[in-house]
Design an enzyme around this catalytic site. Structure first.
Site, PDB file in Angstrom:
ATOM      1  N   ASP A   1      71.935  21.302  26.478  1.00  0.00           N
ATOM      2  CA  ASP A   1      71.812  21.934  25.850  1.00  0.00           C
ATOM      3  C   ASP A   1      72.344  22.967  27.123  1.00  0.00           C
ATOM      4  OD1 ASP A   1      69.827  24.088  24.079  1.00  0.00           O
ATOM      5  OD2 ASP A   1      69.863  24.675  25.905  1.00  0.00           O
TER       6      ASP A   1
ATOM      7  N   TYR B   1      74.528  30.484  31.673  1.00  0.00           N
ATOM      8  CA  TYR B   1      74.263  29.596  32.490  1.00  0.00           C
ATOM      9  C   TYR B   1      75.510  28.888  33.595  1.00  0.00           C
ATOM     10  CZ  TYR B   1      70.443  27.885  29.658  1.00  0.00           C
ATOM     11  OH  TYR B   1      69.148  27.819  28.475  1.00  0.00           O
TER      12      TYR B   1
ATOM     13  N   LYS C   1      75.254  28.333  23.391  1.00  0.00           N
ATOM     14  CA  LYS C   1      74.695  29.958  23.100  1.00  0.00           C
ATOM     15  C   LYS C   1      75.085  31.154  23.162  1.00  0.00           C
ATOM     16  CE  LYS C   1      70.085  27.876  24.631  1.00  0.00           C
ATOM     17  NZ  LYS C   1      70.256  26.979  25.867  1.00  0.00           N
TER      18      LYS C   1
ATOM     19  N   HIS D   1      71.751  33.576  21.075  1.00  0.00           N
ATOM     20  CA  HIS D   1      70.442  33.317  22.960  1.00  0.00           C
ATOM     21  C   HIS D   1      69.287  34.308  22.812  1.00  0.00           C
ATOM     22  CE1 HIS D   1      70.253  31.563  27.195  1.00  0.00           C
ATOM     23  NE2 HIS D   1      69.734  31.839  26.760  1.00  0.00           N
TER      24      HIS D   1
END
Ligand code: A2P
Length: 278
Positions: free
Chosen positions: A49, A54, A79, A112
């Site tokens: 994930d 990120y 996301k 997100h």
């Protein structure tokens, strides 16, 4: 009853998603990521994930390739980040995610956070990506019931998953029950509650009884509730430990004792506040 890290949840569009995956939030440094992802793969994790936010999609893509396992063995979630919401920018951002991840298709693409401004446009782009088979399933993250109801009124494809902050101190009982009724899978982020929950006395007592760690007990609690769980760790021994949760099970009494710890202990942003802002 869950029996192995290979167990899957049958999503509402027919796609099977591993119930127990590996979260890679904050894993950015290659020297840290390489042993972590290698350990995760060796421990049996096949679901990973990540998120545009990120900033590690390229690293994750590269390291999963390096594992030597075929792409089809993995289930990859990413996301769309808040600044990329909107129709065109979502499409462009997902093209970049796929390039960075080195994949032809994303297994699960999530919005997100809910955004008042881009609410329907982002989802329209998701539906297009889904129709074009560039993503196998689409879903949302951090949506409350009323966000999902608003979406349902003007969309063609129902989200397959809602990924929400969920752990024993923020159990999300009502939202999980409603999602189950709607046939939308609930997925927990920060499933261990980032520290505080790991030191809880009740959980510690249950862990001791089973000869397991508090983290293992919490992961088991999620799994037995039917929630998709994606614990994250950069520590190889913990990565292996977090996968080793299939040789014990919690009794109904133990599940209830953990349920009773719920205390609105949110650690992340409040979805409605984000919704108004972005
Ligand atoms: P680390 O990455 O240093 O191993 P959450 O997923 O709820 O946000 O929690 C993630 C945090 O929990 C990370 O800081 C991680 O630390 C820690 N963690 C993950 N697995 C374990 C474990 N088995 N025991 C203790 N701490 C853990």
């Amino acid at each position: 009853m869950v029996t192995s890290i290979k167990d899957t949840i049958h999503l509402n569009n027919g796609v099977d998603m591993p119930q127990h995956g590996f979260g890679v939030y904050l894993i950015k440094d290659e020297d840290e990521a390489r042993p972590a992802i290698a350990k995760a793969v060796a421990s049996g994790y096949r679901a990973f994930d990540t998120a545009q936010f990120y900033e590690n999609e390229a690293l994750v893509g590269k390291l999963l390739k390096e594992s030597g396992l075929p792409r089809s063995d993995f289930f990859i979630t990413t996301k769309v980040t808040n600044p990329k919401q909107g129709y065109d920018s979502t499409l462009r951002s997902v093209e970049k995610s796929m390039k960075d991840l080195q994949v032809e298709q994303i297994d699960l693409l999530l919005v997100h956070w809910p955004s008042k401004k881009h609410f329907f446009e982002t989802w329209k782009a998701f539906e297009r990506l889904y129709d074009e088979k560039l993503v196998r399933s689409i879903g949302v993250s951090n949506y409350e019931k009323h966000h999902l109801e608003k979406l349902a009124a003007r969309s063609n494809v129902k989200p397959a998953v809602n990924q929400i902050e969920c752990h024993p101190y923020l159990a999300q009982k009502d939202l999980r029950a409603w999602l189950a009724e709607q046939n939308i899978a609930a997925e927990a982020w920060s499933p261990l509650g980032r520290g505080a929950v790991l030191n809880d006395e009740t959980i510690g007592g249950i862990a001791e009884k089973h000869g397991k760690s508090p983290a293992q007990v919490i992961i088991r609690w999620h799994l037995q509730h039917g929630t998709i769980v994606i614990p994250k760790s950069v520590t190889p021994a913990r990565i292996a430990q977090n996968a080793d949760v299939y040789d014990f099970s919690l009794t109904d009494e133990e599940m209830s004792a953990i349920d009773a710890l719920d205390r609105n202990g949110r650690t992340g942003p409040v979805p409605d506040e984000v919704y108004e802002k972005i």
